[in-house]
Design an enzyme around this catalytic site. Sequence first.
Site, mmCIF file in Angstrom:
data_model
loop_
_atom_site.group_PDB
_atom_site.id
_atom_site.type_symbol
_atom_site.label_atom_id
_atom_site.label_comp_id
_atom_site.label_asym_id
_atom_site.label_seq_id
_atom_site.Cartn_x
_atom_site.Cartn_y
_atom_site.Cartn_z
ATOM 1 N N ASP A 104 -4.822 -2.391 -2.691
ATOM 2 C CA ASP A 104 -4.574 -1.263 -1.785
ATOM 3 C C ASP A 104 -5.035 -1.537 -0.447
ATOM 4 O O ASP A 104 -5.866 -2.125 -0.382
ATOM 5 C CB ASP A 104 -5.061 -0.065 -2.533
ATOM 6 C CG ASP A 104 -4.170 1.152 -1.859
ATOM 7 O OD1 ASP A 104 -3.407 1.108 -1.512
ATOM 8 O OD2 ASP A 104 -4.980 2.282 -2.293
ATOM 9 N N ASN A 163 -2.716 -2.022 2.357
ATOM 10 C CA ASN A 163 -1.935 -3.028 3.228
ATOM 11 C C ASN A 163 -1.251 -2.030 4.422
ATOM 12 O O ASN A 163 -1.315 -2.328 5.643
ATOM 13 C CB ASN A 163 -0.491 -3.365 2.429
ATOM 14 C CG ASN A 163 -0.790 -4.392 1.383
ATOM 15 O OD1 ASN A 163 -1.970 -4.937 1.314
ATOM 16 N ND2 ASN A 163 -0.016 -4.598 0.597
ATOM 17 N N SER A 179 3.560 0.166 -8.079
ATOM 18 C CA SER A 179 3.904 1.131 -9.157
ATOM 19 C C SER A 179 5.128 1.750 -9.561
ATOM 20 O O SER A 179 5.976 1.881 -8.489
ATOM 21 C CB SER A 179 2.535 2.194 -8.971
ATOM 22 O OG SER A 179 3.152 3.137 -7.996
ATOM 23 N N ASN A 213 5.634 4.029 -6.346
ATOM 24 C CA ASN A 213 6.032 3.317 -5.294
ATOM 25 C C ASN A 213 7.602 3.407 -4.935
ATOM 26 O O ASN A 213 7.902 3.322 -3.860
ATOM 27 C CB ASN A 213 5.566 2.203 -5.177
ATOM 28 C CG ASN A 213 3.931 1.966 -4.974
ATOM 29 O OD1 ASN A 213 3.407 0.971 -5.330
ATOM 30 N ND2 ASN A 213 3.344 3.035 -4.487
HETATM 31 C C1 IPE Z 1 -1.550 1.876 -6.253
HETATM 32 O O1 IPE Z 1 -1.685 2.192 -4.837
HETATM 33 C C2 IPE Z 1 -0.349 0.959 -6.542
HETATM 34 C C3 IPE Z 1 -0.668 -0.297 -5.809
HETATM 35 C C4 IPE Z 1 -1.658 -0.777 -5.114
HETATM 36 C C5 IPE Z 1 0.564 -1.334 -6.169
HETATM 37 P P1 IPE Z 1 -0.629 3.590 -4.068
HETATM 38 O O2 IPE Z 1 -1.221 3.328 -2.808
HETATM 39 O O3 IPE Z 1 0.577 3.452 -4.588
HETATM 40 O O4 IPE Z 1 -1.924 4.650 -4.814
HETATM 41 P P2 IPE Z 1 -2.102 6.050 -4.205
HETATM 42 O O5 IPE Z 1 -0.749 6.571 -4.001
HETATM 43 O O6 IPE Z 1 -3.154 5.902 -3.123
HETATM 44 O O7 IPE Z 1 -2.710 6.918 -5.293
HETATM 45 C C1 IPE Z 2 -0.899 -1.372 -1.345
HETATM 46 O O1 IPE Z 2 -0.870 -1.035 -0.087
HETATM 47 C C2 IPE Z 2 0.765 -2.025 -1.614
HETATM 48 C C3 IPE Z 2 1.533 -1.105 -2.528
HETATM 49 C C4 IPE Z 2 1.227 -0.220 -2.911
HETATM 50 C C5 IPE Z 2 2.930 -1.822 -2.668
HETATM 51 P P1 IPE Z 2 -0.182 0.480 0.360
HETATM 52 O O2 IPE Z 2 1.137 0.001 0.859
HETATM 53 O O3 IPE Z 2 -0.451 1.315 -0.609
HETATM 54 O O4 IPE Z 2 -1.195 0.471 1.703
HETATM 55 P P2 IPE Z 2 -2.063 2.067 2.043
HETATM 56 O O5 IPE Z 2 -2.723 2.369 0.896
HETATM 57 O O6 IPE Z 2 -0.814 2.873 2.339
HETATM 58 O O7 IPE Z 2 -2.912 1.658 3.313
HETATM 59 MG MG MG Z 3 -1.993 2.864 -1.114
#
Ligand code: IPE
Ligand code: IPE
Ligand code: MG
Length: 239
Positions: free
Chosen positions: A19, A21, A64, A67
Site C-alpha cells: 500500500d 503507491n 482488491s 479497488n
Molecule cells: C488494500 O489497499 C489493497 C491493496 C494494497 C491492493 P487499499 O488502499 O485499497 O485499502 P484502503 O482503501 O486504504 O483500506
Molecule cells: C496500493 O497503493 C496499490 C493498490 C491498491 C492497487 P494505493 O493505490 O492504495 O496507494 P495509496 O494508499 O492511495 O497511497
Molecule cells: Mg491504499
Amino acid sequence: MTTEENKDKIPTHLAIIMDGNGRWAQEKGLPRTAGHKKGAEVLKPILEHAQKRGIKYVTLFAFSSENWNRPKTEVKYLVELFRKYLNEYAKEMDKHRVAVSFVGTREKFPADMVNKMNEIERETAKYDDFHVIFALSYGGREDLIAATKRIALDIREQKYLISAIDENKINEALSTHGAPYPDLVIRTSGEQRISNFLLWEIAYAELYFTPIYWPDFNEQDLDIAIEAYGRRNRRFGRV
Ligand code: IPE
Ligand code: IPE
Ligand code: MG
C-alpha cells in the site's frame, strides 16, 4: 524458545499488503499511476530477497475487489500494468523456477489475461521451492462467500454430511488452499487495517505495520520486518 533462538526465525509464509503507491507519487507531485509503475518495479528485488532469506510462500495483495471502484483511468492503468507483467513473466517462466498462482475473481479481467494467469499457474505448478501468490481482484469476504457455496454444493451432492464441516473443509474450499496460513503480514504506508485481505487465513498471523510507502520498501526493510517477527512470541491461545 528464547529470544536468541527467535532471532533467526523465518516466516514460512509472508503476506504483503503493498500500500501507499498513490501517496508516494502525489508527495512527489506525480500522478498516482507513477506510484503504481514504481510499485511494480520494486517487487522483483523484494521477492528475490524473500526467497534468499528462506521464505517459501509470498502472497501479495495487488488489487482488491473494492479497488474496481477507483476512477476508471486508474483502474485501466492498473489492468494494463498487470497485463504487461503477466505477458513478460509468461515468456520467461522457466528462468525463474517459481510457482506462481492467483487468487481472486480473475474472470473480472479481460480474457487474454485470464488465459495468461491460467497458463502461468499450469506451467509453474511443477516448481516447489518458492511460491508466489498474487491476490488480484481479491476480497476475503468474496472468497468466504465462494467457499460457502462450494461447501453447500458438496452437501447437496451428498459428498459429506453437514457434521463433517470443519476447519479443513473450509480451507479446502478457499482459493488459498494448498498454502499454509501466513505467519507474517506486512502492510506498508502507515495504514493499520486489513482492508479485506486474507480474513480467515490470518487468524493467528503476526501483523507488522510500517509507515514506509510500498515504492520505497526495500530488502533492508524486509529484513527489519523479519527480525521483528523473530522477536514475537506466538502463543496460539496457549500459555
Ligand atoms: C488494500 O489497499 C489493497 C491493496 C494494497 C491492493 P487499499 O488502499 O485499497 O485499502 P484502503 O482503501 O486504504 O483500506
Ligand atoms: C496500493 O497503493 C496499490 C493498490 C491498491 C492497487 P494505493 O493505490 O492504495 O496507494 P495509496 O494508499 O492511495 O497511497
Ligand atoms: Mg491504499
